[in-house]
Design a protein around this motif. Structure first.
Motif, PDB file in Angstrom:
ATOM      1  N   ALA A   1       0.841  -1.199   0.000  1.00 17.64           N
ATOM      2  CA  ALA A   1       0.000   0.000   0.000  1.00 17.64           C
ATOM      3  C   ALA A   1       0.875   1.248   0.000  1.00 17.64           C
ATOM      4  CB  ALA A   1      -0.917  -0.001   1.216  1.00 17.64           C
ATOM      5  N   ALA A   2       0.405   2.277  -0.656  1.00 20.88           N
ATOM      6  CA  ALA A   2       1.194   3.510  -0.755  1.00 20.88           C
ATOM      7  C   ALA A   2       1.215   4.269   0.563  1.00 20.88           C
ATOM      8  CB  ALA A   2       0.638   4.394  -1.866  1.00 20.88           C
ATOM      9  N   GLU A   3       0.126   4.220   1.323  1.00 17.03           N
ATOM     10  CA  GLU A   3      -0.005   5.036   2.521  1.00 17.03           C
ATOM     11  C   GLU A   3       0.305   4.243   3.775  1.00 17.03           C
ATOM     12  OE1 GLU A   3      -3.819   6.791   2.725  1.00 17.03           O
ATOM     13  OE2 GLU A   3      -3.607   7.935   0.877  1.00 17.03           O
ATOM     14  N   ARG A   4       0.920   4.932   4.709  1.00 16.30           N
ATOM     15  CA  ARG A   4       1.084   4.383   6.044  1.00 16.30           C
ATOM     16  C   ARG A   4      -0.096   4.836   6.901  1.00 16.30           C
ATOM     17  NH1 ARG A   4       6.111   7.125   5.071  1.00 16.30           N
ATOM     18  NH2 ARG A   4       7.814   5.704   4.559  1.00 16.30           N
ATOM     19  N   THR A   5      -0.255   4.235   8.074  1.00 17.06           N
ATOM     20  CA  THR A   5      -1.320   4.611   9.000  1.00 17.06           C
ATOM     21  C   THR A   5      -0.721   5.377  10.163  1.00 17.06           C
ATOM     22  OG1 THR A   5      -2.617   2.649   8.440  1.00 17.06           O
ATOM     23  CG2 THR A   5      -3.152   3.761  10.500  1.00 17.06           C
ATOM     24  N   LEU A   6      -1.256   6.559  10.454  1.00 12.66           N
ATOM     25  CA  LEU A   6      -0.833   7.316  11.624  1.00 12.66           C
ATOM     26  C   LEU A   6      -1.358   6.624  12.873  1.00 12.66           C
ATOM     27  CD1 LEU A   6       0.434  10.037  12.708  1.00 12.66           C
ATOM     28  CD2 LEU A   6      -1.910  10.923  12.696  1.00 12.66           C
ATOM     29  N   VAL A   7      -0.466   6.234  13.788  1.00 13.64           N
ATOM     30  CA  VAL A   7      -0.891   5.506  14.981  1.00 13.64           C
ATOM     31  C   VAL A   7      -0.590   6.255  16.281  1.00 13.64           C
ATOM     32  CG1 VAL A   7      -0.844   3.217  13.950  1.00 13.64           C
ATOM     33  CG2 VAL A   7       1.255   4.153  14.945  1.00 13.64           C
ATOM     34  N   ASP A   8       0.195   7.324  16.219  1.00 14.64           N
ATOM     35  CA  ASP A   8       0.440   8.120  17.431  1.00 14.64           C
ATOM     36  C   ASP A   8       1.121   9.414  17.022  1.00 14.64           C
ATOM     37  OD1 ASP A   8       0.409   8.830  20.077  1.00 14.64           O
ATOM     38  OD2 ASP A   8       1.745   7.245  20.775  1.00 14.64           O
ATOM     39  N   PHE A   9       1.037  10.414  17.887  1.00 13.64           N
ATOM     40  CA  PHE A   9       1.782  11.651  17.686  1.00 13.64           C
ATOM     41  C   PHE A   9       1.956  12.356  19.020  1.00 13.64           C
ATOM     42  CE2 PHE A   9      -2.662  12.889  17.074  1.00 13.64           C
ATOM     43  CZ  PHE A   9      -2.774  14.056  17.814  1.00 13.64           C
ATOM     44  N   GLN A  10       3.006  13.160  19.102  1.00 16.64           N
ATOM     45  CA  GLN A  10       3.283  13.959  20.298  1.00 16.64           C
ATOM     46  C   GLN A  10       3.631  15.375  19.866  1.00 16.64           C
ATOM     47  OE1 GLN A  10       6.298  12.233  22.859  1.00 16.64           O
ATOM     48  NE2 GLN A  10       5.507  10.151  22.571  1.00 16.64           N
ATOM     49  N   ARG A  11       3.065  16.359  20.548  1.00 15.06           N
ATOM     50  CA  ARG A  11       3.382  17.762  20.292  1.00 15.06           C
ATOM     51  C   ARG A  11       4.377  18.209  21.361  1.00 15.06           C
ATOM     52  NH1 ARG A  11      -0.216  21.437  20.809  1.00 15.06           N
ATOM     53  NH2 ARG A  11       0.099  22.651  18.918  1.00 15.06           N
ATOM     54  N   ILE A  12       5.548  18.658  20.916  1.00 16.06           N
ATOM     55  CA  ILE A  12       6.658  18.963  21.814  1.00 16.06           C
ATOM     56  C   ILE A  12       7.080  20.415  21.634  1.00 16.06           C
ATOM     57  CG2 ILE A  12       8.978  18.328  22.547  1.00 16.06           C
ATOM     58  CD1 ILE A  12       7.048  16.045  22.858  1.00 16.06           C
ATOM     59  N   SER A  13       7.148  21.155  22.743  1.00 21.49           N
ATOM     60  CA  SER A  13       7.642  22.533  22.728  1.00 21.49           C
ATOM     61  C   SER A  13       9.055  22.555  23.302  1.00 21.49           C
ATOM     62  CB  SER A  13       6.719  23.438  23.548  1.00 21.49           C
ATOM     63  OG  SER A  13       7.202  24.768  23.559  1.00 21.49           O
ATOM     64  N   LEU A  14       9.984  23.179  22.560  1.00 18.25           N
ATOM     65  CA  LEU A  14      11.376  23.241  23.006  1.00 18.25           C
ATOM     66  C   LEU A  14      11.937  24.639  22.803  1.00 18.25           C
ATOM     67  CD1 LEU A  14      12.949  19.956  21.557  1.00 18.25           C
ATOM     68  CD2 LEU A  14      12.458  20.446  23.958  1.00 18.25           C
ATOM     69  N   ASP A  15      12.744  25.090  23.756  1.00 16.50           N
ATOM     70  CA  ASP A  15      13.475  26.337  23.589  1.00 16.50           C
ATOM     71  C   ASP A  15      14.598  26.135  22.581  1.00 16.50           C
ATOM     72  OD1 ASP A  15      11.944  27.759  25.418  1.00 16.50           O
ATOM     73  OD2 ASP A  15      13.196  27.154  27.118  1.00 16.50           O
ATOM     74  N   ALA A  16      15.131  27.232  22.065  1.00 14.69           N
ATOM     75  CA  ALA A  16      16.202  27.173  21.076  1.00 14.69           C
ATOM     76  C   ALA A  16      17.381  26.378  21.626  1.00 14.69           C
ATOM     77  CB  ALA A  16      16.639  28.578  20.702  1.00 14.69           C
ATOM     78  N   GLY A  17      17.896  25.454  20.811  1.00 21.27           N
ATOM     79  CA  GLY A  17      19.066  24.678  21.191  1.00 21.27           C
ATOM     80  C   GLY A  17      18.803  23.523  22.129  1.00 21.27           C
ATOM     81  N   LYS A  18      17.581  23.336  22.559  1.00 18.55           N
ATOM     82  CA  LYS A  18      17.264  22.274  23.516  1.00 18.55           C
ATOM     83  C   LYS A  18      16.861  20.993  22.784  1.00 18.55           C
ATOM     84  CE  LYS A  18      17.911  24.839  27.162  1.00 18.55           C
ATOM     85  NZ  LYS A  18      19.042  24.576  28.100  1.00 18.55           N
ATOM     86  N   SER A  19      16.893  19.887  23.545  1.00 19.88           N
ATOM     87  CA  SER A  19      16.492  18.594  23.005  1.00 19.88           C
ATOM     88  C   SER A  19      15.687  17.842  24.048  1.00 19.88           C
ATOM     89  CB  SER A  19      17.719  17.777  22.597  1.00 19.88           C
ATOM     90  OG  SER A  19      18.517  17.469  23.728  1.00 19.88           O
ATOM     91  N   CYS A  20      14.990  16.797  23.628  1.00 24.05           N
ATOM     92  CA  CYS A  20      14.244  15.969  24.569  1.00 24.05           C
ATOM     93  C   CYS A  20      14.190  14.542  24.044  1.00 24.05           C
ATOM     94  CB  CYS A  20      12.833  16.509  24.800  1.00 24.05           C
ATOM     95  SG  CYS A  20      11.720  16.290  23.398  1.00 24.05           S
ATOM     96  N   ASN A  21      14.052  13.605  24.968  1.00 23.62           N
ATOM     97  CA  ASN A  21      13.925  12.198  24.617  1.00 23.62           C
ATOM     98  C   ASN A  21      12.468  11.887  24.288  1.00 23.62           C
ATOM     99  OD1 ASN A  21      16.680  11.599  25.140  1.00 23.62           O
ATOM    100  ND2 ASN A  21      16.239  11.521  27.330  1.00 23.62           N
ATOM    101  N   LEU A  22      12.266  11.104  23.265  1.00 21.58           N
ATOM    102  CA  LEU A  22      10.929  10.690  22.846  1.00 21.58           C
ATOM    103  C   LEU A  22      10.753   9.200  23.072  1.00 21.58           C
ATOM    104  CD1 LEU A  22      10.840  12.443  19.354  1.00 21.58           C
ATOM    105  CD2 LEU A  22       9.717  13.265  21.422  1.00 21.58           C
ATOM    106  N   MET A  23       9.535   8.799  23.439  1.00 21.71           N
ATOM    107  CA  MET A  23       9.236   7.381  23.549  1.00 21.71           C
ATOM    108  C   MET A  23       7.790   7.137  23.136  1.00 21.71           C
ATOM    109  SD  MET A  23       9.608   4.640  26.696  1.00 21.71           S
ATOM    110  CE  MET A  23       8.174   5.200  27.620  1.00 21.71           C
ATOM    111  N   PHE A  24       7.605   6.156  22.264  1.00 18.57           N
ATOM    112  CA  PHE A  24       6.283   5.689  21.868  1.00 18.57           C
ATOM    113  C   PHE A  24       6.187   4.207  22.214  1.00 18.57           C
ATOM    114  CE2 PHE A  24       7.193   9.171  18.949  1.00 18.57           C
ATOM    115  CZ  PHE A  24       6.002   9.891  18.934  1.00 18.57           C
ATOM    116  N   GLU A  25       5.018   3.778  22.646  1.00 20.31           N
ATOM    117  CA  GLU A  25       4.758   2.366  22.897  1.00 20.31           C
ATOM    118  C   GLU A  25       3.612   1.902  22.008  1.00 20.31           C
ATOM    119  OE1 GLU A  25       6.200   1.821  27.542  1.00 20.31           O
ATOM    120  OE2 GLU A  25       4.080   1.660  27.025  1.00 20.31           O
ATOM    121  N   LEU A  26       3.830   0.781  21.328  1.00 13.39           N
ATOM    122  CA  LEU A  26       2.820   0.213  20.445  1.00 13.39           C
ATOM    123  C   LEU A  26       2.392  -1.145  20.976  1.00 13.39           C
ATOM    124  CD1 LEU A  26       4.412   0.976  16.950  1.00 13.39           C
ATOM    125  CD2 LEU A  26       2.607   2.234  18.100  1.00 13.39           C
TER     126      LEU A  26
END
Length: 674
Positions: free
Chosen positions: A582-607
């Motif tokens: 199939a051409a399309e994938r299925t969206l199964v999760d998303f996270q909206r993340i706010s970060l200050d300039a130059g910052k980073s954060c760890n992401l984790m998804f569980e399926l």
């Protein structure tokens, strides 16, 4: 909020059964009858309604009416009838009274469920102040493409986003704050424009949407329309399966499919659905001659009485809590502005013409849509702030030229008229004399000849041309053989539209919206689902994917590599074994993340099984072993992809987890029968 059924189950059951035991057949049928309020000045209809009400033959009203009128009817029901059963006062939620909020598609473009819940709570408060206690929404439908004519009323093209948004609106309408009375919400998926489409993938999306909303929220009522009566088994195209959510151990709220089935058993055609107009006399006659079984009526009336009990309508304190609620106008406008800001999607910005600054120089705004105050509020018939209003409020200096001649009556807005050539010439000359051009277009699914000629003239005169689209449909046109450098979609944003757009254009607020549907570009795939830019670039690292005994864990790192604070929407996509090729994938999760300039954060998804599983065409929910493709990124196309093999042992563990969830299984509310 409506009281949770589980918090007072024994008391609730006793109250409902005791009341049901003393009701006559006529009074029971009356609880399923909703009427439109009498038209002002129609004394005959008003007298008829009051007589029907006093005899216990009316369960409520649906539609717009004066709060004082509804209060009078409620008093009659409680004080002048044999049983004193209060009324449902139902109405469609609309987009707000004090201020018009963004459209459904615009909210979907925000990908912000918390904002949707706050907005729903505001609309519920206004409804309560007007005497309502039942909102016939959220009304959820999915679009099939960005060209759908009813795009403003759709919730995007993906089930997951629509599901989370719908659940947020349910929670907002019903309120989880004990200080708020809340209303009865109605999860509606009865729009025939998408419920009857014979498409395997869309049917799975519909089933998953219903099950998903019911799992993460508890709507007091549900209306599935045609889906409740049967849907095709697309595997062979012949069999029809019924969809039942009100079986024992399943959904316990008010399932309006039951009202429709009773009407059908009585030989009644309900053109406007089960919300209004069930004829009392015909229903009673159908019970007396055996076409409707008494237990069918009892089952539905039991749910009606239970819902009114949950709302607290049987106590004077409960009734009072649903009326005379003050809504602060300033609070409403502030929320409408915030919602409008978050729904704006920056499609292109290379080179970076936005945000506007000192380098932007003289600005010319082109297009009648820039001054249009009705366009942002759609069919509400109300006026909002235009884009030029927003610039004026911020003190932004600009020159305005219409660019196109004013259209008269029903004339085709896309047709190039003789008067347009002079208007385009004047606009092009103004563009040539300015540093920055902001071209503003209104409602259209694609460019007409007039709009294309305007954009070609502006771009030829000035490469620093910014396109702002205010209609429901996002546009990303080819102009003179290439894409415009900067395109901003700000469609149907409501009363505060112009102020929100001006803030984004000037950088006072960074754009955060994302496309809830992929764009079509000359019959080819254009910008992908989930696409959207900010004013600060983000980077995501290649993820690590690990297989546990009953789940898949995906981890990564998100970095803001820009020079200002920003928000990014990290998206997780899945291609199941059954979707191979199939051409399309299925969206199964998303996270909206706010970060200050130059910052980073760890992401984790569980399926788990919830995400990996799929609906078969007969309604059965299945998790299969095999190779799954998992993609993590900032849009459907800008994503890292990796395959992982899920063995049968892990699938069996996932299935056991589903079976241990509340309600016989995770998706046990949806069953195939017949």
């Amino acid at each position: 909020m409506p009281r949770r059924r589980s918090d007072h189950a024994a008391e609730r059951e006793r109250f409902v059964e005791d009341l049901l035991a003393i009701m006559t057949v006529e009074e029971k049928v009356g609880q399923l009858v909703l009427q439109r309020p009498p038209v002002a000045g129609d004394s005959s209809h008003d007298h008829q309604i009051r007589d029907q009400l006093r005899r216990g033959h009316l369960g409520g009203f649906v539609g717009w009416g004066l709060s004082s009128e509804y209060a009078a009817f409620q008093r009659i029901a409680v004080e002048e009838t044999r049983l004193g059963i209060p009324l449902f006062i139902a109405d469609a939620p609309g987009r707000g009274e004090t201020a018009v909020l963004p459209s459904s598609f615009a909210f979907a473009s925000s990908w912000d469920c918390e904002l949707a819940e706050r907005s729903a709570r505001l609309i519920a408060g206004e409804a309560q102040a007007a005497g309502r206690n039942w909102l016939l929404g959220p009304d959820v439908s999915l679009c099939t493409s960005v060209t759908d004519s009813d795009l403003a009323d759709c919730w995007g093209s993906v089930e997951l986003l629509a599901r989370r948004m719908a659940a947020a609106w349910v929670r907002g309408f019903q309120s989880e704050d004990v200080r708020e009375p809340g209303l009865l919400a109605c999860l509606r998926l009865d729009d025939p424009s998408w419920t009857v489409r014979r498409d395997t993938r869309r049917m799975r999306d519909k089933l998953r949407l219903i099950a998903g909303v019911l799992r993460i929220s508890d709507p007091g009522s549900v209306a599935l329309g045609a889906m409740a009566h049967g849907f095709p088994d697309l595997a062979d195209g012949s069999r029809e399966h019924s969809l039942s959510i009100g079986e024992p151990g399943g959904y316990e709220g008010l399932d309006l499919a039951g009202w429709s089935k009773i009407a059908a058993a009585a030989g009644l055609e309900m053109a406007s659905g089960p919300f209004e107009g069930l004829p009392h006399g015909a229903m009673v006659a159908a019970i007396e001659d055996g076409r409707i079984a008494p237990f069918q009526i009892d089952d539905e009336v039991r749910k009606v009485i239970g819902a009114k009990y949950d709302l607290g309508l049987f106590s004077s304190e409960g009734l009072d809590r649903h009326t005379d609620r003050a809504i602060e106008a300033e609070e409403t406008r502030a929320l409408a502005l915030d919602a409008a800001r978050h729904a704006i999607v920056l499609l292109r910005n290379e080179p970076a013409l936005l945000p506007l600054g000192i380098d932007s120089g003289d600005i010319v705004v082109v297009g009648p849509a820039a001054t249009d105050r009705a366009l942002p509020t759609g069919s509400s018939g109300r006026e909002g702030a235009s884009l030029t209003d927003g610039f004026d409020a911020l003190g932004i200096a600009y020159k305005y030229v219409p660019g196109l001649a004013l259209r008269q009556g029903g004339s085709d807005p896309g047709r190039l008229a003789p008067a347009d050539r002079m208007a385009i010439g004047l606009a092009s000359e103004a563009a040539r004399r300015s540093q920055t051009v902001i071209a503003v277009l209104g409602a259209m699914a694609e460019l007409g000849e007039a709009q294309r000629n305007l954009l070609e003239g502006l771009r030829s005169a000035n490469r620093n041309t910014i396109l702002v689209t205010l209609g429901s449909h996002p546009l990303d046109p080819d102009i003179l053989g290439s894409k415009l450098s900067c395109v901003l979609h700000a469609g149907q944003l409501g009363s505060m539209s112009g102020h929100a757009i001006a803030e984004v254009l000037t950088g006072a607020f960074a754009p955060r919206g994302r496309l809830p549907v992929a764009l079509i570009d000359n019959s080819r795939e254009g910008l992908p689902l989930g696409h959207g830019l900010g004013f600060s670039p983000f980077r995501i690292e290649e993820p690590r994917i690990e297989l546990g005994h009953n789940r898949i864990v995906v981890t990564s790192i998100l970095r803001n590599v820009g020079e200002r604070e920003g928000m990014e929407t990290v998206q997780l996509y899945l291609r199941r074994p059954i979707d191979r090729g199939a051409a399309e994938r299925t969206l199964v999760d998303f996270q909206r993340i706010s970060l200050d300039a130059g910052k980073s954060c760890n992401l984790m998804f569980e399926l788990g099984g919830n995400q990996l599983g799929h609906f078969e065409t007969n309604g059965k929910f299945t998790v299969e072993p095999g190779a799954y493709e998992i993609s993590v990124g900032l849009s459907e196309r800008r994503a890292f992809s990796e395959q992982i093999s899920v063995p049968r042992a892990v699938v069996e563990a996932m299935s056991r987890d589903l079976a241990s969830e509340p309600l016989p299984a995770l998706f046990g509310k949806l069953r195939s029968v017949g």
